[in-house]
Structures are given as C-alpha cells and as structure tokens.
Design an enzyme around this catalytic site. Structure first.
Site, PDB file in Angstrom:
ATOM      1  N   ARG A  34       0.874  -1.185   0.000  1.00  0.00           N
ATOM      2  CA  ARG A  34       0.000   0.000   0.000  1.00  0.00           C
ATOM      3  C   ARG A  34       0.905   1.227   0.000  1.00  0.00           C
ATOM      4  O   ARG A  34       1.648   1.467   0.940  1.00  0.00           O
ATOM      5  CB  ARG A  34      -0.886  -0.007   1.239  1.00  0.00           C
ATOM      6  CG  ARG A  34      -1.813   1.197   1.358  1.00  0.00           C
ATOM      7  CD  ARG A  34      -2.948   1.113   0.365  1.00  0.00           C
ATOM      8  NE  ARG A  34      -4.048   1.990   0.736  1.00  0.00           N
ATOM      9  CZ  ARG A  34      -4.466   3.020   0.003  1.00  0.00           C
ATOM     10  NH1 ARG A  34      -3.857   3.289  -1.136  1.00  0.00           N
ATOM     11  NH2 ARG A  34      -5.491   3.754   0.395  1.00  0.00           N
ATOM     12  N   THR A  38       3.785   2.621   3.088  1.00  0.00           N
ATOM     13  CA  THR A  38       5.183   2.151   3.180  1.00  0.00           C
ATOM     14  C   THR A  38       6.050   2.497   1.986  1.00  0.00           C
ATOM     15  O   THR A  38       7.215   2.086   1.935  1.00  0.00           O
ATOM     16  CB  THR A  38       5.203   0.624   3.365  1.00  0.00           C
ATOM     17  OG1 THR A  38       4.669   0.007   2.195  1.00  0.00           O
ATOM     18  CG2 THR A  38       4.437   0.193   4.595  1.00  0.00           C
ATOM     19  N   GLU A 100      -4.657  -7.255  -6.755  1.00  0.00           N
ATOM     20  CA  GLU A 100      -3.318  -7.835  -6.885  1.00  0.00           C
ATOM     21  C   GLU A 100      -3.221  -9.121  -6.074  1.00  0.00           C
ATOM     22  O   GLU A 100      -2.704 -10.148  -6.545  1.00  0.00           O
ATOM     23  CB  GLU A 100      -2.258  -6.856  -6.370  1.00  0.00           C
ATOM     24  CG  GLU A 100      -1.817  -5.800  -7.343  1.00  0.00           C
ATOM     25  CD  GLU A 100      -0.712  -4.927  -6.755  1.00  0.00           C
ATOM     26  OE1 GLU A 100      -0.261  -5.211  -5.639  1.00  0.00           O
ATOM     27  OE2 GLU A 100      -0.317  -3.964  -7.424  1.00  0.00           O
TER      28      GLU A 100
END
Length: 1331
Positions: A34, A38, A100
């Site tokens: 995300r 990060t 994903e």
C-alpha cells in the site's frame, strides 16, 4: 540487478526430443504494498536490499488511480517467481491491492505451473486481523458497498489464505535487521539454480547488458563469448549474475567455478564429473574411466542438448581441451561464457566475441567502497577526503574496494590515516594474493619484463620500451603481448599502462626476499630506498634498474663510490621533478631559464667527485638530467648503450671512450649550455637521432657527421652561436628531419644540402638566412619548409619549384617581394603562408596551376589584387586577405573556386563583390568586417547555399537584398557597428537556420513581421540602437542594452517566463534559466532560506517530489566584486553546485552563467551583483526523488580567461526558494502593473498587427522568477532573454487606465527594470559571442 531480457524458445535440430518451454520468468519477486503506508520507508528499503542481493524485483512506482488493475501489473505477477506482500494498516482500503492479492494467490495455487511462492509480511498489523478481516481490515470491508458484492468474497478468501502462510510479523525492533533476515530467507528459498553473486552489486548492470548483447540470445547458432580482465575486476560476479539472469531460458546449465585452481590441484576429472552431473541433474550419471572417456561422454551428451555453460577462471588452453574442445560438442542454440585473465586463451578457443571488463568509474567505486566502509552508499562527511584517497588508490578495482572497505569499517580517522600510510609500502595481503596469480604463471623472461615495466617503464611508448628490452635480449614483442593478454598491462595510444595496484604488486615482489635491505634489491624506484641503499656498507651490487626523481631527494647524496659496484646495472634514469620540455613556443625565454634553473637545482642534490666511476658495460639506457660533471667517467663503456640522454648537463665535450658504439641509436644533449663541441661521430655508425637543442655554446658540427648513414633526425634548434653546417651534411642519405629554427646567427644553407634525398622536414624559421641555394630544388622528398620570421630572406629560388613533394611552404614575416613563376610547379603544395610579408605585392599570374593548394594566407601583405587565374585553384578551401589595406577588388573568376569554404576579406579596401561570388557553392564563412567602403551585398549572394557565417560588422552597408532570404544554411549574421544599416528585408524570415542576429549600434528602427518565422533564432542583439521602436517576443535571447525604448520590460519578462513555464518537460530538461543582475539591492525577502557566505542548506518540503505544482528551485547569490574585477571587462563566470541528499543517497549537479556584460564597470556608487538560477525538478532523476530530504547550494565565481578563482570576489549572501505554480503558497511580492498609461504602458501586437492589452491572457501562472527579478533595484538598461511567442510589442501602445488582475499575475511595481537577464542553453558553445 534490475535488468531483464526477453524469453527465447529453445530448439535443436540434433536433439532426440524437444525440451519443454517453461513459462516466461522476468522477475524473481513481485512486491505488493500500500503506497501511502510504506512506499517511502519500509518498502523502499526492502526493495533496495533485494536488489543488492541480485534478486530481480518488480515494484509499481506509479501513483495510479482508477477502478481496474492495470494489465501490466497482472503480467508482472504472472512473470514473477514469487510475491512478497506487505500487509500494512491501510492495505485493505485499496481495491487495487486486493485485486493484486487475488491474482497472486491464483498463481500460487496454479497446478499447471506451480512454483509461485508467496511471502507475507505483517507490517505493524496483527496477522489474525488479516486472516479474519478484523481491526483496520474489518473497517475497510465495512466501507465497501453493494456494487462490490461480487469481489468481496474473493478478497476475503485471498486475505485468509495469504495470512495462513508462513511469514514475518514486524512490530518492534530495528527494521534494518528485519529486512536483512527477510532478504536472506527469500534468497535461500528462491536460489534453486541461482548462484550467490554476493551483495552490493554496484555498477554491474552495464557489464551484464554488454555480455547478454554479445550472446545474441535470439540466434539459434552456438555462441561462445569470452570475458577477460585483471584479477579482482569482477568477472566471476558478472558471470554469476548473467547465469542467474538466463537460468529461466535453459533446461540444461552448468557453472564451473575456479577452473584454474581445481585443475592444478585435482586435475580435470572432477571438473568433467561436475559438468555432466549439472547437465544430467544427478540422474543417469556414468562412471568416467579416464580423461579421454570423460571428454567423449561430454561430447555425446551435450551435442543433443541446448545448454548454457560458464567456464570460470580458465588460464590455459589445456584446461579446455577435455571440457569443451570445440563448439561442435554443443547442440544448436547453446551458449558458453569463458572468463579468464589470459586473453590468448580466448583467441585460441576462437570465441565469437570478446568483452574486456574495465574498472568502476569514480562514482561507482565510491558507492561500493562506502557500502562496506560505512554501510551506506556514500562516505560520511568527515571521512570524504580520506575515502576519495582510498578510491583513487584502488582505481576502480572492486576486490580492493571491498577488502579495504571492510578493513576500515568503524575505524577512527587516525586509524584510517595510519592504514593508508601503511598501504603505501605494504599492500593488503588478500588483494596481493589475487593479483599475484597472473604473475606466477609467467615465464622467466616475461617476469623480468613485468618488473622492468612496474619499476621503470610504466607509461612509456611501446616502441621505445621494445627497443631497450630487445637490447637486453628479452624478446620484447612477444613478452609485451603476453603481459597484455594476461591483463597485467594495457596498451593505450601505444603507451604501456599498468594498474597502480598491479605496479605495487611488482614492487612487493622485488622487496619480497629482503624487505628491509634495498641495497640487495634488483630494482630501485623509490627515492627513500635509494638513499638507504647508498648508505649500505657493502654497496649496491645486485641492482639492474634505477629510476630516481631528484626532486624527491630529501638530502644531498655524495656517495659516488656506490655506483662503482653496480656491475649489473642495465637501466639508469635520474630525472628532474618533471620531464621538462623547453620546446613549446608559448614558453618565453625567461620561463625557459626558470625551468632550466629548476633542473639544475635538483641536479645539485647528487654530488659526484671527479673520481666518479661506474662500470657501464651492461648499461642499455642512460638518462641523467642536469648531469653535474664536465665529462663522462673515464671508465665509461657504452658498448651496449642504446640511448644516452643528458639534458641540461654540464658536459663540455662528449667523450664516449674508444669502443665502437654500434648499438647507440639516440643521443640527447639538449640545453647543455657548456657544450662547445662534439667528438667525432665515426664510432657511432648506427645513430638514428641526435638532439642538440639549446646548446648555446655550440659553434660548429664536426665534419664526421656525414658518416652517420642511418641518422634520421638532427635537431640544432636554438643553437645561438651556430653559423653554418659542414658540406658533409649532404652525405646524410637517411636524414628526414633537420631543425635549425632560432639559430639566430645561421646565415647560409650548404650548397650540398640538396643531396639529402630523404629529407622531409626543414625548419629554418627565425634564422639569419638570406637565400637558399639552387640545390634546394633537389630535395625531392621535402614536404615541409619553414622560413617564417627570417627577416632577411628576400627571394625564393627559381629552382624551388622542383620540390615535387612539398606540401607546406611557410614564408610568413619575411622580406620576400614576389614568388618566381616556378612556384606553379609545386604540384603537391597544399598550404602556402605569406602573411605579414609587408613587401609582398603581387601573387604570380601562373599561381593558379597549383591544383593541390588548399590554404592560402595573404593577410597583412601589400597585395592589391589577385590574378584571374586564382579561380583555377580548384582545391582551395581557405583564403585569407585580412588587413590587406590596398586590396580593392575581388576577381570576377574567383567564383570558380568551387571548394572554397572560408574567405576572409576583413579590413580591406573592397567596395563590393562580383556577382560570381554566388557561385561559391561550398563557402561556409564570409568575413567582410571592418571593410569601411563596402556598401552593397550582391544580389546573387543568396546563391551561397552552404554559407553558415556572414560577417558584415562595421561596414557602410545600408540594407540587404531580398535574396539574403535564400541563404537557407546561414546560422550567424553579424551587422554590428554598421551605422548606416536601417532595414532588414522582409524575406529574412526565410533563413530557417538562423540562430544569431547581431544588430548592435545600427540605425535599424524595427524588424519585419517575418522575424517571427525564424524558429531556430536564439539570440538577437539590439543594444545601442537609439532609433529602435519594436521588440519581438519570438526569441531565446535579446540584448537591448542602451535602447531608448520605453517598453514596460517587466510585462515583457512576465510573458517570456509564462511561456517558458508552459513549455514541455523535455524543454525543461534542455534549458537552464539564469540571470545576472548588476547594481542590485540584494536578495529579496521572499527567497525563504538565506544564509551569509557562499553556501546554504535547507530541508525539503514533505512530498516535494510528488507535487505536480512544484516545478523547481530558485537559487541566488549576492556578490561584491573588488576594484580589480570592476576595472576590467572580463567575462564573469558564475557557478552554483547543487546537492540533494538524504537517506544515504546524494545527487549533484552544476549550474553556470557566463556574462560579458560590462554594466558593472560603469557603476560608481554600488557594484553588488546578484546571480540567479532557476533549476527545474525534471533535471533530477525521477526514480530518485523520494530519497532526498535536504538541498544544498554552493556558489563560486571567477573571471573567464584567468587561470585562478578570484579570492577577492566576496560571496556576501545566498539563498534557496522552493517555488510552486497555480496557487499562493509562496506569498512573494510580485511586480505591479504600472499605474499610468502612455509611455509606461504596454500592449502586444501580433504578426497581423492586432493589438492586445496586457490583460489579454488570463491563464493562472505564478512566476516566481519575475518576483525575484522585479525586487532588485536596478539603474542600468536591459538585456532580455527567453521569449517563445511569435509576437512583438510597441513602446507607444498604452494599456487601459485600470487593469485589475489576480495578485499572482501583477507585474511592474518598480520604476526601473532589471539590467541583465539571460536564458542559457546547457549545450550552447557560443553563448558569449554577442556580447
């Protein structure tokens, strides 16, 4: 590693079965995360760590928006061997991330193509919250509506399955340790066929790409590529990375590492076993009965398969004999890489291509060293200079950088300094052992050559070295080739180079047996060791070569007897601090005297008594700068001597003993001021070169000089007392170069000089010679004849025309009046120089017969005209008649010179040009500057289609014909100081190549509308044009100094900058905006970060790199020149070094601004100068934006043309500002519109004559540069630059009385505009010309 390559289908015509084609694998790891959680911390550090381990990782760096996952992401997941999922607090809030994850788990569970591993990382989240969708994960799902009801179950299932896998929960602790644990674990679990190439793979990508390109993966042929280089350069590491890179493309692979060592210790059988085991994957291996049997098995098995084999560290052809003898042993489509230190092995193996691995560049070397020494990618600030010393010492050798980096890790500065001092004398053992392997494989003679190069010949010409070594019976040609093949030396421009660490290895080998007794060494090269050896009681008996730098002697050496015991001495070099060359003519007489004094001062450190002797019968080479004695030793034996160099010696007469000196090839006694005579030359029949330059006491040359039948060079330059040469000089049948330049008393060239049939160069410049004998015509090989500055030389001989090979004849500054008709017979003459021959009046009528003539220089002569035959010079390219004040008419047939590219008629009496000038189809440059009578440019001049440069400065010309528009190649047009010039033709807009137009000091009033069509036009100079009324806006540079126009220049600037800021990203990359502002009140307050002095550092705003409204930085410095700098009109060269750094990374760039503006010279009250730079964000590599947290700017200044930086230029203050577009973040005061109309108003007029008010354009652009410029108080006139629109404005157009615009567009609060402003192209080579 981040490099990738496309997959290749394997096929084989000889295989019994076609190998299966696996799915395409492009990446080792797909990184799912995300971004807002990060991207710039944990994930970025993890990505970098994976890369350093050679793990190819895909990371999506784009800030994407939208509903559907991008197809390229799905493809990247499918082409990855594994996925790493960073579950963070907001991971489930991204539908993109969840899609994903679903795709990742599908690949993980795919039974048709298993093997996609998944590694979950729980970054500050509870794994159970992920598994059960609780906490922040539950809150995310609670926010999803009914429209996602089909996707939510799949998302939940994927989260649960991923959370059930073994992973890493990260809560507390040091992230660096956790990342290391993760990367190590992933590497172990992925390795399969992969090899550990080590960590910190700096600078390896370029090598890998080069090698893969040479492998031609798209070809179905067998290809073998050799990779060679010095030990420790990284060949094995590169091979491992390539092996890992291509492992997905081959079913059968083998990497045989360290073949040389295994072959020498175990033989070839274990290597055969390993190769077969790798190919057969441990199945069906057969016992090998013998080496021959193993070779047969390899051939049978490999020939039916497509294989990829790396044979690492092969140093002898015998090692390949039973492993891979021929390419026929391999199936079609196979690839082989062979790494070696011995290039000859690859030649014998007949590989398809070769690749030499070179060392790292300085930046790469610094990064690699820092990763080991500081565990970051750049040195710590306190250690920067020491680090650079180490990097320089290693010279790009990765092994040395790693070893020394580890050695110096966590040591103090004093410990570093101690280690570096130690390295000067004692190389690190680990480095030495690796490098020494190549030396150990040399033969006895090759080892001697290697040590001679390391201790004596490094950097010397190969031919010279070969000649001396051959005289030592060392078989130099093959020996040097073998050293080059084994990468112990390199050959660059025919000079022998050697890596400093390899040279240091050679020194260590010499010292090895007697480390503390230099008197027992075979070679001496260090001054301190030489001093210690001289004091040894038993003397220096074993020494073979001595190379001594006199400038480094710390004390006077007076032990003359030490030389008496040097019975093995072959090579002796006692040199001054530099290899001083007195020859360049730019060194004046006083400087030459000073250089001579330096040599003699150093020479005085070596005192030799009159009884000085040394046994020289093994001596091949002797150089002794400033040799202190009047004669050579009485026992001197030069029987084996090849070269004798005694520059600047005290020798009075050269006596070389009674022996024949048959091996002697070179004697150099240059600048031996006491040398008055030479002994007979009969004893040196093979002498090839004799240098007696600067021997100011030499009166004559011994008649026996004619006996030296092999002499090719005789230099007598600057022998001030030499008056003539003996007639025997004509017997020098091999002489090619005779230099008598600056022999100021030399009056007569010998009659028999014409017998020197091999002479190619004869230099008689600056002699007292009056004429040449007719025999000069017999010099059938002469190519170069220089008689320049022979002030008494009046007549060129009639028979001079017989010199059929003469290419260059230099008669500059002589008393010659004319040339004989025979000059036409010089059929090979290419260059004829007659400049400054003030009595030369007429060029010969038949001179046009010189069909090879390319350059004719007649400047500053008394010539009045040229014969029509000048048109017959079909090869002439350069014709210079500058400053021929009597030259009035260019010949009509001059247009026949079809090859002419440059024609200089500057400062002549010429009034016009014939129409035939248009026939000069090759003419590139035409210079008519300072032709005060020249009034009209010919109508047909427009036919010169190749013309690039046209100089009409300071002429009487009033206008130009319309045909000037036909000069489609013209790039520069100069009309400055042509005071009568009033108008440019409308068709000037047709000159599509025009870049610069100089109209300074002309009577021009306006420019034609077509000026807007000149798209390439970058600079327009209109300074001091008092009648000028119109300024265009279509240019990159305008010089409007001292124009009387009452333009609202601030408004003009705003329009220029607005257009510039609207330009494309590519244009930002190409252009650098800068300004030079004299008579300034200082840096304005809106420049946020300011500091006293020449350097400023500030923290960057958070997320500066992501803001689309942030275009770049404004950098500014306030200078105060000294009285000296203001008194002279030098070009000011301002520079700013920009440095962005943070998180262990750094980016450095340089901005520069040069200005010839002399405004500052005229300012009496204040001379402060401000230099401003506008630096675009796009100039910083985008992939590195997020790494930097701080910006630093450092400013310097100097005068162009001065060899020093001016210390008296004070940098009073400097500043940085981060600027934004489209909002009010800067809150800087902007220029206001003038409140009055009339002359202070402004308007725009387009190409059709339509007038637009100043409020016509309402686009919202915030122009910080204008704020900056407008807040300086200036009293001068203006230089305006960088306009991109095709419009112009008139000074007499007024604005409406009231014009209200948004505050971020207001312009013109100060009554006086800036004085100088300039936009610089970073690649523009002639930015100063128009000043």
């Amino acid at each position: 590693m981040a490099s990738t390559s496309s997959s290749r289908a394997s096929s084989s015509s000889s295989s019994s079965s076609t190998p299966s084609i696996p799915r395409t694998i492009t990446y080792d790891v797909f990184l799912s995360f995300r971004g807002e959680d990060t991207r710039f911390n944990f994930t970025d550090h993890l990505y970098s760590a994976l890369g350093r381990r050679g793990i190819r990782t895909f990371r999506d760096d784009k800030l994407r928006r939208g509903e559907a996952i991008a197809p390229e992401l799905l493809k990247a997941i499918e082409e990855s061997r594994s996925s790493v999922i960073v579950f963070s607090e907001n991971y489930a809030r991204s539908r993109w991330c969840l899609d994903e994850l679903v795709k990742i788990m599908e690949c993980h569970k795919d039974k048709k193509d298993p093997g996609h591993a998944v590694f979950p990382i729980f970054y500050h989240v509870d794994p159970s919250h992920v598994r059960k969708q609780e906490g922040s994960f539950g809150e995310a799902f609670a926010g999803y509506g009914e429209n996602l009801k089909d996707k939510i179950p799949r998302w939940r299932t994927a989260l649960t399955e991923a959370a059930n896998l073994s992973g890493w929960p990260l809560q507390d602790g040091y992230e660096s340790n956790q990342i290391k644990e993760i990367t190590d674990s992933i590497f172990r679990r992925l390795k399969c066929k992969r090899l550990d190439a080590g960590a910190n793979l700096v600078g390896i990508d370029s090598h890998v790409k080069e090698m893969i390109w040479r492998l031609h993966m798209e070809s179905s042929d067998v290809r073998m590529v050799g990779m060679y280089g010095v030990g420790g350069i990284g060949k094995t590491t590169i091979a491992k990375v390539i092996y890992n890179e291509l492992s997905r493309e081959f079913e059968y692979m083998s990497f045989l590492e360290n073949i040389r060592e295994k072959f020498n210790t175990q033989g070839v059988s274990p290597l055969q076993n390993q190769l077969l085991d790798d190919i057969l994957k441990g199945e069906g291996s057969q016992n090998i009965n013998s080496v021959a049997h193993g070779a047969s098995m390899i051939k049978d098995i490999l020939s039916s398969k497509i294989v990829f084999i790396v044979l690492d560290d092969v140093d002898d052809q015998s090692q390949l004999e039973y492993l891979l003898r021929h390419r026929e042993w391999l199936g079609e489509g196979s690839r082989v890489i062979i790494t070696t230190r011995n290039k000859h092995v690859l030649d014998v193996q007949k590989v398809d291509d070769l690749y030499e691995v070179k060392g790292l560049n300085f930046e790469e070397a610094c990064e690699l060293f820092s990763l080991y020494a500081f565990e970051q990618n750049l040195p710590k600030s306190d250690y920067r200079n020491l680090s650079h010393r180490v990097v320089g010492y290693c010279q790009g050798l990765p092994l040395a950088l790693k070893v020394l980096g580890c050695l110096l890790l966590k040591k103090t500065i004093p410990e570093w300094e101690s280690e570096l001092r130690k390295l000067d004398r004692e190389p690190e053992a680990e480095i030495l052992s690796v490098l020494k392997r190549s030396y150990d494989g040399l033969g006895r003679t090759e080892k001697s050559i290697f040590l001679d190069v390391a201790c004596f010949f490094k950097g010397e010409d190969r031919d010279f070295v070969s000649k001396i070594l051959d005289a030592c019976d060392f078989h130099a040609e093959i020996g040097i080739k073998n050293l080059n093949d084994k990468c112990l030396i390199t050959l660059q421009y025919n000079r022998i180079r050697m890596h400093d660490l390899i040279q240091q290895m050679g020194w260590e080998i010499v010292r090895e047996k007697f480390p503390d007794e230099p008197n027992k060494w075979s070679r001496l090269w260090d001054t301190c060791d030489f001093e210690r050896a001289l004091t040894a009681y038993k003397g220096i008996k074993r020494v073979e070569t001595i190379s001594l730098d006199l400038s480094k002697l710390k004390r006077v050496c007076s032990n003359s007897n030490a030389f008496a015991k040097m019975t093995r001495l072959r090579l002796l070099k006692v040199q001054s601090s530099l290899d001083i060359d007195f020859e360049p003519e730019y060194i004046d007489a006083d400087d030459k005297v000073e250089l001579y004094d330096v040599v003699m001062k150093n020479a005085s450190k070596m005192r030799l008594g009159r009884g000085f002797k040394f046994p020289s019968y093994e001596l091949r080479y002797l150089r002794w700068d400033g040799y202190p004695l009047d004669f050579l030793p009485s026992n001197f034996d030069g029987g084996k001597l090849v070269e004798l160099h005694l520059k600047c010696s005290n020798i009075k007469q050269l006596r070389l003993g009674n022996k024949d000196l048959e091996m002697l090839k070179v004697i150099d006694l240059s600048y031996s001021r006491k040398l008055s005579q030479m002994s007979e030359f009969s004893s040196m029949p093979n002498l090839e070169r004799l240098f007696l330059r600067g021997c100011v006491s030499l009166i004559d040359i011994h008649p026996s000089v004619g006996n030296m039948k092999k002499l090719t060079t005789l230099s007598l330059k600057s022998c001030k007392k030499l008056k003539n040469l003996p007639d025997s000089i004509g017997d020098l049948e091999s002489l090619e170069i005779l230099d008598l330049a600056y022999c100021s008393k030399f009056e007569k060239f010998p009659e028999k000089g014409g017998n020197m049939k091999s002479l190619t160069e004869l230099d008689l410049q600056n002699t007292a010679i009056k004429d040449l004998p007719d025999s000069i015509g017999d010099l059938e090989s002469l190519k170069y004849l220089d008689l320049s500055d022979c002030s008494k030389f009046e007549k060129f001989p009639e028979k001079g025309g017989n010199m059929k090979s003469l290419r260059e004849l230099d008669l500059r500054n002589t008393a010659i009046k004319d040339l004989p008709d025979s000059i036409r017979d010089l059929e090979s003459l290419e260059r004829l120089y007659l400049s400054y021959c003030s009595k030369f009046e007429k060029f010969p009528e038949k001179g046009g017969n010189m069909k090879s003539l390319m350059e004719l220089d007649l400047q500053n002569t008394a010539i009045k005209d040229l014969p029509d035959s000048i048109g017959d010079l079909e090869s002439l390219k350069y014709l210079d008649l500058s400053n021929c004040s009597k030259f009035e008419k260019f010949p009509e047939k001059g247009g026949n010179m079809k090859s002419l590219t440059e024609l200089f008629l500057e400062n002549t009496a010429i009034k016009d040009l014939p129409d035939s000038i248009g026939d000069l189809e090759s003419l590139v440059s035409l210079n008519l500057s300072d032709c005060s009578k020249f009034e009209k440019f010919p109508e047909k001049g427009g036919n010169m289609k190749s013309l690039n440069w046209l100089y009409l400065n300071n002429t009487a010309i009033k206008d130009l014909p319309d045909s000037i528009g036909d000069l489609e190649s013209l790039m520069r047009l100069y009309l400055s100081n042509s005071s009568k010039f009033e108008k440019l033709p409308e068709k000037v807009g047709n000159m599509k190549s025009l870049e610069l137009l100089d109209l300074r000091n002309t009577a021009i009033k306006d420019l034609p509308d077509s000026i807007g069509d000149l798209e390439p036009l970058e600079k327009l100079s209109l300074s001091n044009c008092p009648k000028f009324e119109v300024l265009p806006l279509s240019l990159k540079a305008i010089d409007a100094h001292l124009c009387t126009s009452k333009e609202d220049l601030s408004r003009l600037l705003w329009l220029c900058h607005r257009n510039w800021l609207k330009s494309t990203t590519e244009e930002f990359d190409r252009w650098q905006l800068s300004a030079f502002i004299p008579e300034s009140s200082g840096i304005p307050e809106w420049i946020t970060y300011q500091n006293l002095g020449s350097e400023v550092t500030e923290k960057l705003p958070i997320n500066w790199c992501e803001d689309p409204d942030f275009p770049g930085f404004v950098l500014s410095c306030l200078y105060r020149p000294s009285d000296y700098s203001s008194a002279y009109n030098f070009c000011h060269d301002f520079k700013c070094e920009l440095n962005l750094h943070g998180n262990g990374f750094t980016f450095t760039d340089e901005c520069s601004h040069s200005c010839w503006c002399d405004c500052h010279v005229n300012f009496k009250d204040s001379r402060d100068l401000v230099c401003v730079y506008w630096y675009p964000k796009t100039a910083i590599p985008e992939e590195d934006h997020h790494k930097y947290t701080h910006i630093n700017a450092s400013f310097t200044h100097r005068f162009e043309g001065h060899p020093f930086f001016c210390e008296d230029i004070k940098k009073i203050k400097c500043g940085i500002n981060v600027i934004f577009l489209g909002d009010q973040r800067n809150h800087m005061p902007m220029l206001e519109h003038p409140q009055n109309s009339g002359d202070n108003g402004s308007a725009l007029q387009d190409a059709n004559g339509n007038v637009h008010g100043a409020n016509q354009d309402d686009e919202h652009y915030h122009i910080p540069t204008l704020g900056l410029l407008g807040n300086f108080h200036d009293n001068g006139s203006a230089v305006l630059e960088d306009t991109l629109g095709n419009r112009k404005r008139r000074r007499d157009d007024s604005l409406p009385d009231v014009v209200e615009e948004p505050h971020y567009k207001k312009i013109g609060s100060h009554p006086t505009p800036i004085s100088c402003f300039e936009l610089h192209h970073q690649y523009q080579s002639e930015q100063n010309h128009m000043w």
